[in-house]
Design an enzyme around this catalytic site. Structure first.
Site, mmCIF file in Angstrom:
data_model
loop_
_atom_site.group_PDB
_atom_site.id
_atom_site.type_symbol
_atom_site.label_atom_id
_atom_site.label_comp_id
_atom_site.label_asym_id
_atom_site.label_seq_id
_atom_site.Cartn_x
_atom_site.Cartn_y
_atom_site.Cartn_z
ATOM 1 N N VAL A 64 0.785 -1.052 -0.213
ATOM 2 C CA VAL A 64 -0.013 -0.016 0.021
ATOM 3 C C VAL A 64 0.789 1.213 -0.054
ATOM 4 O O VAL A 64 0.422 2.639 -0.105
ATOM 5 C CB VAL A 64 -1.245 0.143 1.180
ATOM 6 C CG1 VAL A 64 -2.031 -0.950 0.996
ATOM 7 C CG2 VAL A 64 -0.318 -0.111 2.635
ATOM 8 N N TYR A 155 0.958 5.862 16.036
ATOM 9 C CA TYR A 155 -0.209 5.031 15.899
ATOM 10 C C TYR A 155 -1.397 5.960 15.786
ATOM 11 O O TYR A 155 -2.273 6.097 15.121
ATOM 12 C CB TYR A 155 -0.099 3.585 16.445
ATOM 13 C CG TYR A 155 -1.416 2.874 16.282
ATOM 14 C CD1 TYR A 155 -1.400 2.319 15.193
ATOM 15 C CD2 TYR A 155 -2.631 2.765 16.838
ATOM 16 C CE1 TYR A 155 -2.408 1.267 14.677
ATOM 17 C CE2 TYR A 155 -3.456 1.963 16.479
ATOM 18 C CZ TYR A 155 -3.415 1.177 15.408
ATOM 19 O OH TYR A 155 -4.307 0.559 15.043
#
Length: 250
Positions: A64, A155
């Site tokens: 990706v 994150y």
């Protein structure tokens, strides 16, 4: 008739975990499913399983972070399955460390996969969806994209980026019949959860904070993704679907 009958769907990170659960559910609901991943053996096995159940399915190698991979994946889906109606930007990686303990390399890697990957997928899906007369983009964020954490930094940042990119996409393409929504799972029983919850004490603490009293399953998340992907959600765009057993409502 299935809720995705005849729709052509691409799921990134689709070979295992949440993505595989989505692929199986989408196939049961009548979709043609393209599984995109870098886990070639797992992806091929899943596609064989879907084909054995009579689902029209395809595996495409998809890193990706690679613009070229996204171009090739979207082209393969439209050529072999006929169109691109649904994109699930599911691929992601986890990193756990506070700000000072996060290296620049770690920051860049997580942002590259989790944020850049969603951007590239969205960018290359939109022209294909436009040719189909519309579509649905479902982006996998997290409860970490809604609230801060004492143990996570990059994150949180990456999943927050997914949340707001989703809203921008929704605003920009609504008039073209292209919807974009984000999904925000809490603690889900996957391999990635082992990176989040490392001890039995942590597990018990997280469980005590979850009002429903259990952790989620990949199927719980897949059902939410299915709804947003389907025409049942035709008036929903720019929304955040939180699937966390009540973790973040307290």
């Amino acid at each position: 008739m299935g809720r995705l009958e005849g729709k052509c769907c691409l799921i990134s990170g689709g070979a295992k975990g949440l993505g595989a659960a989505q692929a199986r559910l989408f196939a049961r609901e009548g979709a043609r499913v393209a599984v995109g991943d870098i886990l070639d053996a797992d992806g091929a096995r899943l596609v064989d399983e879907l084909r054995a159940s009579s689902a029209d399915s395809l595996y495409v190698r998809l890193d990706v972070t690679s613009e070229g991979d996204w171009e090739r994946a979207v082209d393969a889906v439209t050529e072999e399955l006929g169109a691109l109606d649904v994109l699930v930007n599911n691929a992601g990686i986890y990193h756990r460390a506070p700000v000072e303990e996060t290296t620049l390399e770690e920051w860049e890697r997580v942002m590259e996969v989790n944020a850049r990957g969603v951007f590239l997928g969205t960018k290359y899906a939109i022209p294909a969806m436009r040719r189909s007369g519309g579509g649905s983009i479902v982006n996998m964020s997290s409860v970490a994209g809604l609230v801060g954490s004492r143990t996570q930094s990059v994150y949180n940042a990456s999943k927050g980026a997914v949340r707001l990119l989703t809203k921008s996409t929704a605003v920009q393409y609504a008039t073209e019949g292209i919807r974009a929504n984000s999904v925000h799972p809490g603690v889900i029983e996957t391999d990635m959860m082992q990176e989040v919850i490392r001890t039995e004490e942590e597990r018990a603490t997280r469980m005590s904070l979850t009002p429903i009293g259990r952790f989620g399953t990949p199927e719980d998340v897949a059902q939410g993704v299915l709804f947003l992907a389907s025409d049942q959600a035709s008036y929903i765009t720019g929304a955040e679907l939180v699937i966390d057993g009540g973790l973040t409502v307290q």
